[in-house]
Design a protein around this motif. Sequence first.
Motif, PDB file in Angstrom:
ATOM      1  N   PRO A  70       0.738  -1.097   0.092  1.00 40.29           N
ATOM      2  CA  PRO A  70       0.197   0.074   0.084  1.00 40.29           C
ATOM      3  C   PRO A  70       0.853   1.380  -0.077  1.00 40.29           C
ATOM      4  N   VAL A  71       0.449   2.465  -0.713  1.00 43.08           N
ATOM      5  CA  VAL A  71       1.379   3.367  -0.808  1.00 43.08           C
ATOM      6  C   VAL A  71       0.985   4.417   0.568  1.00 43.08           C
ATOM      7  N   ASN A  72      -0.153   4.069   1.243  1.00 46.40           N
ATOM      8  CA  ASN A  72      -0.467   4.949   2.554  1.00 46.40           C
ATOM      9  C   ASN A  72       0.456   4.701   3.671  1.00 46.40           C
ATOM     10  N   GLY A  73       1.286   3.853   3.464  1.00 43.46           N
ATOM     11  CA  GLY A  73       2.319   3.478   4.679  1.00 43.46           C
ATOM     12  C   GLY A  73       1.846   2.161   5.482  1.00 43.46           C
ATOM     13  N   ARG A  74       0.849   1.544   4.946  1.00 47.60           N
ATOM     14  CA  ARG A  74       0.625   0.226   5.773  1.00 47.60           C
ATOM     15  C   ARG A  74       1.619  -1.002   5.323  1.00 47.60           C
ATOM     16  N   SER A  75       1.385  -1.962   6.204  1.00 51.65           N
ATOM     17  CA  SER A  75       2.553  -3.007   5.805  1.00 51.65           C
ATOM     18  C   SER A  75       2.050  -3.819   4.419  1.00 51.65           C
ATOM     19  N   PRO A  76       3.138  -4.250   3.972  1.00 51.58           N
ATOM     20  CA  PRO A  76       3.079  -5.100   2.664  1.00 51.58           C
ATOM     21  C   PRO A  76       2.247  -6.369   3.170  1.00 51.58           C
ATOM     22  N   THR A  77       1.450  -7.064   2.267  1.00 55.38           N
ATOM     23  CA  THR A  77       0.915  -8.474   2.309  1.00 55.38           C
ATOM     24  C   THR A  77       1.193  -9.356   1.280  1.00 55.38           C
ATOM     25  N   SER A  78       1.233 -10.514   1.424  1.00 53.20           N
ATOM     26  CA  SER A  78       1.591 -11.499   0.380  1.00 53.20           C
ATOM     27  C   SER A  78       0.117 -11.774  -0.472  1.00 53.20           C
ATOM     28  N   PHE A  79       0.595 -11.660  -1.846  1.00 56.54           N
ATOM     29  CA  PHE A  79      -0.410 -11.592  -2.811  1.00 56.54           C
ATOM     30  C   PHE A  79      -0.717 -13.073  -3.671  1.00 56.54           C
ATOM     31  N   VAL A  80       0.619 -13.262  -4.364  1.00 55.64           N
ATOM     32  CA  VAL A  80       0.722 -14.655  -4.855  1.00 55.64           C
ATOM     33  C   VAL A  80       1.513 -15.600  -4.058  1.00 55.64           C
ATOM     34  N   GLN A  81       1.388 -16.775  -3.842  1.00 57.14           N
ATOM     35  CA  GLN A  81       1.787 -17.667  -3.156  1.00 57.14           C
ATOM     36  C   GLN A  81       2.854 -18.405  -3.721  1.00 57.14           C
ATOM     37  N   GLU A  82       2.652 -18.883  -5.057  1.00 59.19           N
ATOM     38  CA  GLU A  82       3.606 -19.465  -6.063  1.00 59.19           C
ATOM     39  C   GLU A  82       4.794 -18.704  -6.447  1.00 59.19           C
ATOM     40  N   TYR A  83       5.822 -19.251  -7.036  1.00 59.60           N
ATOM     41  CA  TYR A  83       6.754 -18.464  -7.702  1.00 59.60           C
ATOM     42  C   TYR A  83       6.259 -17.553  -8.803  1.00 59.60           C
ATOM     43  N   SER A  84       6.582 -16.021  -8.607  1.00 51.04           N
ATOM     44  CA  SER A  84       6.041 -15.098  -9.363  1.00 51.04           C
ATOM     45  C   SER A  84       7.013 -13.878  -9.282  1.00 51.04           C
TER      46      SER A  84
END
Length: 642
Positions: free
Chosen positions: A546-560
Amino acid sequence: MGEPTVGAPPSDRPLEDRLDSWKEIAAYLKRDVTTVQRWERREGMPVHRHQHERMGSVYASRADLNEWMRSRNLRVGQENGNNALSPDPLAQRPRSAISTFLTRWTFVLPLAAVGCALAIGASFWFQRTEHFWRNPIADARFQTVTDFGGMEQAAALSRDGHFVAFLSDRDGPMDVWVTQVGSGQFHNLTRGSAPGLVNPSVRNLGFSPDGSLVTFWDRRQDGSSGGNIGIWAVPTLGGQPRPYLEGVGEFDWSREGTRLVYHTPGPGDPLFVSDGGVRSENRPIFTAPAGEHSHFPLWSPDTAFIYFSQGGLPDKLDIWRIRPTGGTPERITSHMGRVIYPVLLDRRTLMYLASDPDGSGPWLYGMDVERRIPHRLTSGLDPYTSLAASADGRRLVVTRATPNRTLWRLRIGDSPTAGLEAAPIPLTTTMGFSPRLGPNYLLYVSATGRGESIWKLANGTTTELWRGEGARVFGGPAISPDGRYVAFSIRQHGQTFLYVMLADGTNARIVADSLDLQGAPAWAPDGQSITSAADDHGVPHLFRVPVNGRSPTSFVQEYSVDPVWAPDGRFVVYLGPDIGTTFSVKAVTPEVTPHSLPALTLTRGLDTLSSCPEDGHWCSCEERLNIRISGSSTWRRAPSGS
């Protein structure tokens, strides 16, 4: 110890044998009064006291004192440091020699112990600092082999050191060339017949053990997505290329030319050993883990080990070694960078190319494989791209790059052949790469010796937007859908950071500093987040930032890696693992539901996805191939690094 004899009867000994005071006793023993009184008090020296007289009235017998001195512990004679002789010269002489011997060793032994400790400490220090390490090219004589106007790379050296083979585009296409050292004559061996021979991740060229053939990696198109990969050979003196090792990615002959190590282009680059020039039917001695590669196999001079470069391409590699019979590989270097082209000058002296944590280089390195302390051998700013050695390790050939990257543009016409004339884009910087198109402006990256910067070209004027000391911009900048913001990833001081700034270069701020970022970032269509790959326990996969300063979150679990969003936001396209020389292309929706695509596989060198601007009339820089993957979105694949 014995107490003083108080109230003893007078001695029966003759008067001339008797000493009648502390002073006489001390004089006889050649000591001071205090010392002999201490001996009497602590060690039972035979001293008698007169009855009915004051305590200070004492006497002693010379014979008793002599006998006591003979039986006394030898240590006592050293208490006040005088080492006086006994009144009995015959009895004292051997004791004095023993006392002197022991006294000497009392000092020698501690000094010897201290000396041993210092020697051991110095040995550890020398091993830790490699005080005796010697730069193997310190006294080398350098000679320029080529000075063409185009590009020369991937040089190889015959075992006797007389011939050099290399790739060059001197005649237009990239070809295999050969020269005899010092002759000044160059011969094109392939003449455009091997269009697929460039692969920067492998050792492209080599020689047969007797030097009669130049071998080269090639990918021949056979209708499959990856093509037919194999090793071809052409006579060193010229002739027709022919297959040499079919289905092999790389190889190396043992020093005596009787054993062969090679890997195939399958998943994990399975590593095989065979006797003679035929492929082994045995199981591989090693296969890299999923998503990793093992390249640049190399026999040690004594054939005790096989060295190779293992890890994730292109810049998560290190050199390992394994026994020819297999087993658990042993790690030799710890750069975790672009570590390529290992050569052994002898059983212990390893040379190779390795990049810095910030991505600069590769530079020329050397190490003792038993102590494993890396030493950078050169101090220049120009990176090296290949390294090879003769069989005796006395001659090396390297290729050094002087980067000169420029930007070009090509007008898109209404027909495939219309308007195909390319024109250079004038820049005020010395070089430009990783171009990105925004509304009425162009972004690109430029480099100096101390870092990289992001520049903007608008209305014929170039402006520097951001600069980082020692920073390397990787993947290129990403422009938000409305063109107001720019996101970019950098590697600086061993860490990776994701930045966001306004398109005029102001308000630059870090939005992610806890991820080991990989590849290029991509804006989500709503402009509220950025999608980027990051390494997670050795496997890269996509995260939302997020560009608002929140923590990153996992999106795609496989190799990407290398995500690109469809302009309408319905799905994101990304690349799967690099298997052999190909990459699968996949897609998911924002809800992480698989999105169906036509079967699409990219080959190495064409592994970067980007979307076409809907209203742009200019396509910046290098060769691109349009691919229609949905009814509403057009996508392009571009050469890596464009």
